[in-house]
Write a protein that holds these residues in place. Structure first.
Motif, PDB file in Angstrom:
ATOM      1  N   UNK A   1       9.722  11.909   0.939  1.00 25.15           N
ATOM      2  CA  UNK A   1       8.556  11.356   1.629  1.00 25.15           C
ATOM      3  C   UNK A   1       9.025  10.600   2.869  1.00 25.15           C
ATOM      4  N   UNK A   2       8.294  10.762   3.964  1.00 22.80           N
ATOM      5  CA  UNK A   2       8.556  10.009   5.187  1.00 22.80           C
ATOM      6  C   UNK A   2       7.275   9.255   5.524  1.00 22.80           C
ATOM      7  N   UNK A   3       7.370   7.913   5.580  1.00 23.07           N
ATOM      8  CA  UNK A   3       6.203   7.059   5.799  1.00 23.07           C
ATOM      9  C   UNK A   3       6.290   6.432   7.185  1.00 23.07           C
ATOM     10  N   UNK A   4       5.271   6.670   8.007  1.00 20.01           N
ATOM     11  CA  UNK A   4       5.174   6.027   9.311  1.00 20.01           C
ATOM     12  C   UNK A   4       4.328   4.764   9.200  1.00 20.01           C
TER      13      UNK A   4
ATOM     14  N   UNK B   1       0.830  -1.203   0.000  1.00 21.57           N
ATOM     15  CA  UNK B   1       0.000   0.000   0.000  1.00 21.57           C
ATOM     16  C   UNK B   1       0.864   1.251   0.000  1.00 21.57           C
ATOM     17  N   UNK B   2       1.958   1.233   0.781  1.00 23.42           N
ATOM     18  CA  UNK B   2       2.831   2.404   0.865  1.00 23.42           C
ATOM     19  C   UNK B   2       3.432   2.759  -0.488  1.00 23.42           C
TER      20      UNK B   2
ATOM     21  N   UNK C   1       1.164   8.587   7.323  1.00 26.93           N
ATOM     22  CA  UNK C   1       1.090   7.259   7.915  1.00 26.93           C
ATOM     23  C   UNK C   1       0.279   6.332   7.039  1.00 26.93           C
ATOM     24  N   UNK C   2       0.553   5.047   7.157  1.00 33.30           N
ATOM     25  CA  UNK C   2      -0.213   4.059   6.398  1.00 33.30           C
ATOM     26  C   UNK C   2      -0.515   2.874   7.302  1.00 33.30           C
ATOM     27  N   UNK C   3      -1.715   2.354   7.195  1.00 36.27           N
ATOM     28  CA  UNK C   3      -2.187   1.348   8.157  1.00 36.27           C
ATOM     29  C   UNK C   3      -2.949   0.245   7.428  1.00 36.27           C
TER      30      UNK C   3
ATOM     31  N   UNK D   1       9.721   1.611  10.383  1.00 34.44           N
ATOM     32  CA  UNK D   1       9.138   0.340  10.818  1.00 34.44           C
ATOM     33  C   UNK D   1       9.693  -0.062  12.181  1.00 34.44           C
ATOM     34  N   UNK D   2       9.846   0.917  13.068  1.00 39.01           N
ATOM     35  CA  UNK D   2      10.387   0.643  14.406  1.00 39.01           C
ATOM     36  C   UNK D   2       9.411   0.977  15.523  1.00 39.01           C
ATOM     37  N   UNK D   3       8.454   1.851  15.294  1.00 44.04           N
ATOM     38  CA  UNK D   3       7.529   2.240  16.355  1.00 44.04           C
ATOM     39  C   UNK D   3       8.204   2.985  17.481  1.00 44.04           C
TER      40      UNK D   3
END
Length: 362
Positions: A270-273, A160-161, A303-305, A251-253
């Motif tokens: 781009x920065x993706x959480x 999705x990202x 962010x992507x979930x 991908x560390x939280x």
């Protein structure tokens, strides 16, 4: 039949005996579960940080990274038959008419928060021998991907990202050349994200705390990515070490690490959480500098979930691509197969990269 459940009221995690599901009807499908992956979310539920049983029940059957085999189908099922392998999606839409996302089948963009998630929120999960699911929530697995198909659900995050990256970077008034991506974290989500970026021709690096001599660093290099150890490089110095960074995939939280790395994002980047940190003490950030960079350098942070069903088909195609490019590396992500009776112990300790409960050993 056996299942693994958490009991929030008594803080128990144990194997329970469940009645077999009723005969399927309509468009329902009876699944014989073959494999269920254990992830950080499962461990957080097993430590009672969150996880909601179905209304009126005292326990929640966990498990959401699943591979099942069709055992029986209802009379209204049209595309599946017994023996097919399938991946079930996790999130179910809310019931509010005003939530356009859920009404469009994109419950990953739900605006009410009243969605349900199998094995996580108000709906039993897949760590059980048999379960029933609607055909519309199942994605057919090519037989040649059976050995690694349990990785599909975490791979949907990266799938999705990347789809969103392609859309968002259409804002640029030129066609970007080969770009540089840095993955923060060498857990399963991070490693799958790195494989995704390599498969999409990004110059890819993984940044993690393990030393250069670690097995995970070796795994990263095995599929064509570079490895940067936190022992040698501070996160804010990643740009100085690697050059302009077009994309960060977090991908560390860990909020402190993530926002510190954000300082190294390049112009138009781009920065993706993807991680969800536990709530704790306030994090110290150079907020003024970060805001200046985001504005003056046209950066995007999002962010992507938990993806919709469409991302599962995309993830399976991506998994097939990764197996064609670096099959041994993909296989190395799965570091253990264990029985359902061992699952409670797996939830209390973390070993290897991806541990999988195998419910069908034949």
């Amino acid at each position: 039949m056996k299942a693994v459940a958490v009991f929030p009221g008594t803080h128990e995690v144990r194997v329970i005996d469940q009645p077999q599901p009723p005969v399927v009807k309509g468009t329902e499908v009876l699944l014989r579960m073959r494999e269920v992956g254990i992830c950080g979310t499962d461990r957080e539920i097993a430590s009672f940080q969150y996880g909601d049983p179905p209304p009126g029940e005292d326990h929640l059957i966990i498990g959401h990274e699943a591979l099942g085999e069709v055992a029986a189908v209802g009379p209204g099922v049209t595309k599946l038959r017994p023996g097919d392998l399938v991946i079930p999606s996790v999130r179910r839409p809310c019931l509010h008419a005003e939530c356009l996302a859920c009404r469009a089948g994109r419950q990953d963009f739900c605006v009410t928060g009243d969605f349900r998630e199998r094995g996580i929120k108000q709906t039993h999960g897949f760590l059980t021998e048999l379960t029933v699911e609607e055909e519309s929530n199942l994605t057919l697995v090519p037989p040649d991907l059976a050995e690694v198909a349990v990785l599909t659900e975490p791979l949907t995050i990266a799938a999705k990202a990347v789809q969103q990256v392609k859309t968002l970077q259409q804002r640029l008034p030129w066609e970007p050349s080969r770009q540089r991506a840095v993955i923060l974290g060498a857990g399963p989500v991070g490693l799958l994200g790195a494989m995704t970026m390599v498969a999409h021709n990004f110059e890819t690096y993984v940044y993690s705390r393990e030393p250069q001599s670690s097995d995970r660093a070796d795994l990263v290099r095995s599929f064509g990515a570079g490895y940067v150890s936190g022992e040698d490089t501070a996160p804010e110095d990643l740009g100085k070490k690697l050059g302009n960074i077009d994309l960060f995939y977090e991908a560390v939280g860990n909020a402190q690490l993530a926002f510190t790395a954000l300082e190294a994002l390049g112009p138009n980047g781009l920065f993706i959480f993807t991680g969800i940190p536990p709530l704790g003490a306030p994090t110290k950030l150079p907020a003024d500098q970060l805001m200046r960079n985001i504005v003056l350098e046209n950066q995007l942070v999002f962010g992507t979930v938990n993806a919709s069903r469409s991302a599962y088909a995309l993830a399976l195609r991506l998994l097939g691509q990764c197996m064609a490019l670096f099959p041994d590396s993909v296989r190395r992500l799965i570091t253990a197969h264990r029985s359902i009776d061992e699952a409670p112990g797996m939830l209390l300790r973390r070993t290897g990269i991806k541990e999988v409960v195998r419910l069908a050993w034949n």
